[in-house]
Structure formats: structure tokens, C-alpha cells
Scaffold this motif. Structure first.
Motif, mmCIF file in Angstrom:
data_model
loop_
_atom_site.group_PDB
_atom_site.id
_atom_site.type_symbol
_atom_site.label_atom_id
_atom_site.label_comp_id
_atom_site.label_asym_id
_atom_site.label_seq_id
_atom_site.Cartn_x
_atom_site.Cartn_y
_atom_site.Cartn_z
ATOM 1 N N TYR A 189 6.597 -8.030 4.404
ATOM 2 C CA TYR A 189 5.422 -8.649 5.024
ATOM 3 C C TYR A 189 5.829 -9.689 6.063
ATOM 4 N N ARG A 190 6.944 -10.372 5.828
ATOM 5 C CA ARG A 190 7.402 -11.350 6.821
ATOM 6 C C ARG A 190 7.774 -10.644 8.129
ATOM 7 N N ILE A 191 8.446 -9.513 8.031
ATOM 8 C CA ILE A 191 8.827 -8.755 9.236
ATOM 9 C C ILE A 191 7.592 -8.279 9.973
ATOM 10 N N ILE A 192 6.632 -7.750 9.235
ATOM 11 C CA ILE A 192 5.397 -7.240 9.857
ATOM 12 C C ILE A 192 4.648 -8.361 10.567
ATOM 13 N N ILE A 193 4.464 -9.475 9.883
ATOM 14 C CA ILE A 193 3.693 -10.594 10.456
ATOM 15 C C ILE A 193 4.439 -11.201 11.642
ATOM 16 N N ASN A 194 5.743 -11.314 11.554
ATOM 17 C CA ASN A 194 6.517 -11.811 12.704
ATOM 18 C C ASN A 194 6.296 -10.943 13.931
ATOM 19 N N LYS A 195 6.273 -9.628 13.722
ATOM 20 C CA LYS A 195 6.064 -8.700 14.836
ATOM 21 C C LYS A 195 4.679 -8.883 15.451
ATOM 22 N N LEU A 196 3.667 -9.020 14.614
ATOM 23 C CA LEU A 196 2.301 -9.179 15.119
ATOM 24 C C LEU A 196 2.161 -10.485 15.896
ATOM 25 N N ARG A 197 2.787 -11.525 15.398
ATOM 26 C CA ARG A 197 2.737 -12.805 16.110
ATOM 27 C C ARG A 197 3.490 -12.740 17.435
ATOM 28 N N ALA A 198 4.557 -11.973 17.463
ATOM 29 C CA ALA A 198 5.302 -11.825 18.718
ATOM 30 C C ALA A 198 4.467 -11.078 19.750
ATOM 31 N N LEU A 199 3.687 -10.116 19.288
ATOM 32 C CA LEU A 199 2.833 -9.354 20.202
ATOM 33 C C LEU A 199 1.681 -10.199 20.728
ATOM 34 N N ASN A 200 1.104 -11.023 19.856
ATOM 35 C CA ASN A 200 -0.009 -11.889 20.260
ATOM 36 C C ASN A 200 -0.100 -13.082 19.312
ATOM 37 N N PRO A 201 0.425 -14.219 19.717
ATOM 38 C CA PRO A 201 0.397 -15.410 18.857
ATOM 39 C C PRO A 201 -1.016 -15.869 18.508
ATOM 40 N N ASP A 202 -1.997 -15.465 19.305
ATOM 41 C CA ASP A 202 -3.377 -15.900 19.082
ATOM 42 C C ASP A 202 -4.218 -14.871 18.337
ATOM 43 N N ALA A 203 -3.616 -13.786 17.926
ATOM 44 C CA ALA A 203 -4.379 -12.726 17.266
ATOM 45 C C ALA A 203 -4.906 -13.186 15.912
ATOM 46 N N LYS A 204 -6.024 -12.613 15.539
ATOM 47 C CA LYS A 204 -6.559 -12.797 14.191
ATOM 48 C C LYS A 204 -5.874 -11.764 13.293
ATOM 49 N N ILE A 205 -5.228 -12.227 12.233
ATOM 50 C CA ILE A 205 -4.541 -11.339 11.297
ATOM 51 C C ILE A 205 -5.272 -11.383 9.964
ATOM 52 N N ILE A 206 -5.643 -10.210 9.488
ATOM 53 C CA ILE A 206 -6.384 -10.076 8.232
ATOM 54 C C ILE A 206 -5.538 -9.240 7.281
ATOM 55 N N LEU A 207 -5.306 -9.747 6.086
ATOM 56 C CA LEU A 207 -4.575 -9.007 5.065
ATOM 57 C C LEU A 207 -5.565 -8.398 4.075
ATOM 58 N N ILE A 208 -5.300 -7.161 3.677
ATOM 59 C CA ILE A 208 -6.159 -6.447 2.735
ATOM 60 C C ILE A 208 -5.306 -6.057 1.533
ATOM 61 N N THR A 209 -5.728 -6.447 0.347
ATOM 62 C CA THR A 209 -4.957 -6.088 -0.847
ATOM 63 C C THR A 209 -5.221 -4.635 -1.223
ATOM 64 N N PRO A 210 -4.271 -4.009 -1.928
ATOM 65 C CA PRO A 210 -4.534 -2.653 -2.415
ATOM 66 C C PRO A 210 -5.698 -2.637 -3.397
ATOM 67 N N MET A 211 -6.373 -1.502 -3.441
ATOM 68 C CA MET A 211 -7.428 -1.277 -4.417
ATOM 69 C C MET A 211 -6.817 -0.932 -5.778
ATOM 70 N N GLN A 212 -7.602 -1.113 -6.832
ATOM 71 C CA GLN A 212 -7.243 -0.518 -8.107
ATOM 72 C C GLN A 212 -7.254 1.006 -7.942
ATOM 73 N N ARG A 213 -6.580 1.709 -8.829
ATOM 74 C CA ARG A 213 -6.525 3.162 -8.750
ATOM 75 C C ARG A 213 -6.485 3.750 -10.157
ATOM 76 N N VAL A 214 -7.120 4.893 -10.324
ATOM 77 C CA VAL A 214 -6.974 5.630 -11.579
ATOM 78 C C VAL A 214 -6.097 6.836 -11.294
ATOM 79 N N ASP A 215 -6.108 7.818 -12.165
ATOM 80 C CA ASP A 215 -5.184 8.941 -12.029
ATOM 81 C C ASP A 215 -5.470 9.727 -10.752
ATOM 82 N N PHE A 216 -4.492 9.728 -9.857
ATOM 83 C CA PHE A 216 -4.614 10.421 -8.579
ATOM 84 C C PHE A 216 -4.140 11.857 -8.719
ATOM 85 N N VAL A 217 -4.926 12.781 -8.178
ATOM 86 C CA VAL A 217 -4.504 14.177 -8.073
ATOM 87 C C VAL A 217 -4.846 14.637 -6.659
#
Length: 273
Positions: free
Chosen positions: A124-152
Motif C-alpha cells: 500500500y505504501r508503494i501504491i500510495i507513493n505512486k498516486l501522490r507522485a502522479l498528483n499530489p493534490d488528488a483525492k485518494i479513497i481507500l476501500i476495504t475488502p467485502m466479507q465473502r462466503v464460499d466462492f464458486v
């Protein structure tokens, strides 16, 4: 005639002064990718969360940087090959594949000290560093994973996985969600916490799972959590999530139209700030 020409000139000037679109790059895994690949869901969805957001906020245009099956660790490793562009808004929606793939979560110090893509915190540090390098003023929103049941997987039942109701390689998906929230709090980013959204809880992801009753051999519709310990054989059994089983997901993992609508509402809440 002069009046007509003047009116046309004013119209042209006015149109040319229209505000430029707000650019949004959505980074994610299959849940993001499927926005533009409904055919890979068996056409069980009509549109994903990005399309739904821009329908409500037409001044925004999005770029889909969803990568099917990818982890945060792989996104970080390949970050310079993704052709990410400067944008006004970035969303990062990852983590579920890291959990299932057994990627180590690591510790917050991996994020603070930029320790590389071998842990999720470091990735996540690498990803966020890259986004800030592209645009220091960008709005960055993090989304957590959803819960999941048995995937098929609808196209290949041999591709299946149990849900986040238990650990994988000593880690719970809830810990990945907590880590992402911790990073967001540290950076003062908006965080869309889907893991703890009551509308997306385990019991609401599917209406049932259709499995053979071990005693009779007859198919039976089991609700969560009753289906957890009922065996499923991809070689001989029917697909366990018929259309009537769809609720917030269509396959135990990937959002249905109903699930995408919940995600959309949560994103709109922070994007409108």
C-alpha cells in the motif's frame, strides 16, 4: 443576420468554456474489472460501481484499472507497468485476493518504512507513493475488502474458495480490512469500510447455497452458516448458486447489481464531500 451570427458565436464560446471532466482512476481486482466485463459474470450483473457512480455524478469520468485476480502486492510490484495517469480522484479497492492467496499482511512499520511489496502494508505504501507522485493534490479513497462466503466461479466450478468466516494461513480477512482502515486514518484519507457494512454481512451475500444433503443425496437449499460444512464436489454437483440464490453477490464473492448499488452509495457519500 448579424444577430444570428452573434448568437452562434456566444454559443460556441460558452460551449468551449465548459468545465473539464473530473478524472477518476479506479484501482482494484476483479470486483473493479467486472464493471466493463459483464459477460464474464454470465451476465448476472448489468453494471459495476464505477458506471453507477458516474451516472449520479456526470462530471466525473473513470478509467478502469481493475486487474482480474490481482493482489495489492502484485499491483505494487507492477505499478510502473500499469500506465497509471494523473487523475483528480483515485480509489484503491484491494485485499481480498491477498488474503486468499496467503500474502502476509505485515505490520504498520512496513508501511511507514516503505519496506516493499512482499507484505500488504508495504504494498500500500508503494501504491500510495505512486498516486501522490502522479498528483499530489488528488483525492485518494481507500476501500476495504467485502466479507465473502464460499466462492464458486460460474465458468469453472473447480475454481472455488471458502469464505472469510475462517482464517487462511493464519490470517483473517477482517485483519486486512482493519489494516487498510489504519492506513487511511494515518493518511487522513476517506475510507469506505465495506467489510463492516451490515448490508454486506456474510448472511446477506447469498440467499442460499444449493448442495446435496449428505444423508439423502437430494439437493437442498442451505442458508448461511448452515452450508459451511456441507461438501461440494465441482466434478459432479450442480452450480450451487442458481439465479434465485443471488443476493448481495451472485457467486459468494463478486457483487450483484444489488451489492454494487450498496458500494456505489458508500462511494457517493465520500465523493460528494
Amino acid at each position: 443576420m448579424k444577430k444570428i451570427l452573434l448568437s452562434l458565436l456566444i454559443l460556441v464560446v460558452t460551449c468551449s468554456m465548459t468545465s473539464p471532466k473530473i478524472s477518476w482512476t479506479a484501482i482494484g481486482d476483479s470486483i473493479t474489472y467486472l464493471n466493463d466485463h459483464q459477460d464474464q459474470t454470465g451476465n448476472r450483473i448489468t453494471k459495476g460501481y464505477m458506471t453507477r457512480v458516474v451516472e449520479k455524478l456526470p462530471d466525473i469520468e473513470f478509467v478502469n484499472q481493475g486487474h482480474n485476480g490481482w493482489t495489492a502486492c502484485k499491483i505494487a510490484e507492477k505499478i510502473e507497468t500499469l500506465n497509471l495517469q494523473k487523475a483528480d480522484i483515485y480509489t484503491v479497492f484491494l485485499g481480498t485476493n491477498d488474503w486468499w492467496g496467503g500474502k502476509p499482511l505485515g505490520v504498520f512499520a512496513d508501511y511507514e518504512n516503505n519496506m516493499g511489496f512482499t507484505t500488504v502494508f508495504g504494498a500500500y505504501r508503494i501504491i500510495i507513493n505512486k498516486l501522490r507522485a502522479l498528483n499530489p493534490d488528488a483525492k485518494i479513497i481507500l476501500i476495504t475488502p467485502m466479507q465473502r462466503v464460499d466462492f464458486v466461479y460460474i465458468a469453472n466450478m473447480k475454481n472455488n474458495a471458502y469464505g472469510s468466516y475462517k482464517e487462511k494461513k493464519g490470517q483473517y480477512l477482517s485483519q486486512f480490512a482493519e489494516a487498510i482502515s489504519e492506513i487511511g486514518k494515518h493518511e487522513h484519507f476517506d475510507v469506505v469500510d465495506l467489510y463492516n457494512n451490515k448490508k454486506l454481512s456474510h448472511k446477506k451475500l447469498v440467499k442460499f447455497k444449493r448442495l446435496k444433503d449428505p444423508q439423502t443425496g437430494n439437493y437442498k437449499d442451505y442458508k448461511y452458516p448452515s452450508f459451511i460444512d456441507i461438501p461440494f464436489n465441482p466434478e459432479t454437483d450442480e452450480y450451487p448458486y442458481p439465479v434465485e440464490a443471488i443476493n448481495m453477490t451472485y457467486d459468494g464473492l463478486h457483487p450483484s447489481d444489488k451489492g454494487y448499488e450498496v458500494i456505489t452509495k458508500e462511494l457517493l457519500r465520500v465523493m460528494r464531500k
